[in-house]
Design a protein around this motif. Structure first.
Motif, PDB file in Angstrom:
ATOM      1  N   TYR A 269     -23.517 -11.154  40.663  1.00 40.41           N
ATOM      2  CA  TYR A 269     -22.777 -11.300  39.410  1.00 40.41           C
ATOM      3  C   TYR A 269     -23.467 -12.282  38.469  1.00 40.41           C
ATOM      4  O   TYR A 269     -23.631 -12.004  37.276  1.00 40.41           O
ATOM      5  CB  TYR A 269     -21.350 -11.771  39.721  1.00 40.41           C
ATOM      6  N   ARG A 272     -26.570 -10.839  36.858  1.00 43.74           N
ATOM      7  CA  ARG A 272     -26.244  -9.901  35.781  1.00 43.74           C
ATOM      8  C   ARG A 272     -25.826 -10.632  34.521  1.00 43.74           C
ATOM      9  O   ARG A 272     -26.220 -10.260  33.405  1.00 43.74           O
ATOM     10  CB  ARG A 272     -25.135  -8.946  36.241  1.00 43.74           C
ATOM     11  N   ARG A 273     -25.032 -11.693  34.677  1.00 41.09           N
ATOM     12  CA  ARG A 273     -24.601 -12.470  33.503  1.00 41.09           C
ATOM     13  C   ARG A 273     -25.787 -13.132  32.811  1.00 41.09           C
ATOM     14  O   ARG A 273     -25.866 -13.169  31.564  1.00 41.09           O
ATOM     15  CB  ARG A 273     -23.591 -13.532  33.930  1.00 41.09           C
TER      16      ARG A 273
END
Length: 282
Positions: A269, A272-273
């Motif tokens: 996560y 991806r951020r």
């Protein structure tokens, strides 16, 4: 050698002495003046200009031509160098130059106690202004030390033009060194420093545990990283982050942390951020 100088002396100067002092930077077979050159006094630059004009140079056919004597500066073969700034006019200007020279040529951060003049707001402001004119910036390391480095805009421009950047294998080995000496100890709660300094060395056997990196390639990469100051040798053996990493600004340190996050878990996560934020701000 066309300069009639000892080959080993020239190789040592280009490979170790001058890069370590910050007077030149090497990128493969290309060289450029380093950041410490900006702190050289005007008298030194005047001498270098005179020597420069007396050096032999190649003709269009690739043969060496003797440099013209002093009176030959008017010839078409002379290579001109733009005049530098005038010599310091006051003791204040001279002190600013000495401070910058100390910061630029130091192997690592200089303690505030060893450079007490920087405690003066006027002197510190003058140092920051002078460094900015040279494409450099003053960096506070912790709460008790100073060093200089490239501001984000200049570092980004150098990276885009592949100036002073590392080779792919050097980047891979440096990433492994940082993972084992800083990132993993920090995740375990044994490293609390927010800089890239570390007291947790990593050994060669650990670095080459990943079989995609051969020992000979790792040794060559570590040699280049040590020469550039990105890796240092621990007294008890193994490798640690080098002093050059302490010249990163807080923004650059954060970008390097983000790179390690993406490297360690590319599909996570946070990765991806990070990629989304960088795409948006690009």
């Amino acid at each position: 050698m066309a300069l009639d100088a000892d080959r080993n002396t020239i190789v040592t100067a280009l490979d170790t002495t001058l890069p370590t002092a910050g007077l030149i930077t090497l990128n493969g077979d290309r060289g450029a003046l380093g950041p410490a050159a900006a702190a050289l006094p005007s008298t030194i630059w005047s001498q270098l200009r005179r020597i420069h004009e007396r050096l032999p140079r190649t003709t269009e056919q690739g043969r060496w031509r003797e440099a013209a004597p002093d009176t030959g500066l008017e010839s078409s073969t002379a290579r001109w160098i733009a005049a530098g700034l005038p010599a310091p006019a006051t003791e204040f200007d001279e002190n600013i130059r000495k401070i910058i020279c100390a910061l630029e040529t130091a192997e690592g951060p200089i303690r505030r106690a060893d450079l007490p003049m920087l405690a003066d707001p006027a002197i510190r402001a003058a140092v920051e202004i002078t460094l900015a004119r040279c494409g450099r910036t003053l960096i506070s390391v912790g709460s008790h030390s100073w060093i200089t480095g490239y501001p984000v805009a200049v570092a980004s421009a150098l990276a885009r033009n592949q100036l002073g950047t590392l080779q792919p294998m050097e980047r891979a080995v440096l990433a492994l060194v940082l993972l084992h000496t800083v990132a993993i100890p920090r995740a375990r709660g044994t490293h609390l420093d927010d800089t890239w300094a570390s007291t947790h060395p990593v050994h060669m056997d650990t670095l080459i545990a990943n079989r995609t990196i051969k020992r000979t390639a790792a040794v060559a990469a570590l040699r280049g990283l040590r020469r550039a100051g990105f890796v240092a040798t621990a007294k008890a053996g193994g490798y640690l982050p080098g002093p050059a990493l302490l010249r990163l600004t807080p923004t650059q340190r954060n970008l390097l942390w983000e790179d390690l996050i993406v490297l360690g878990r590319p599909n996570g996560y946070m990765a991806r951020r990070i990629r989304e934020q960088r795409t948006t701000s690009a």
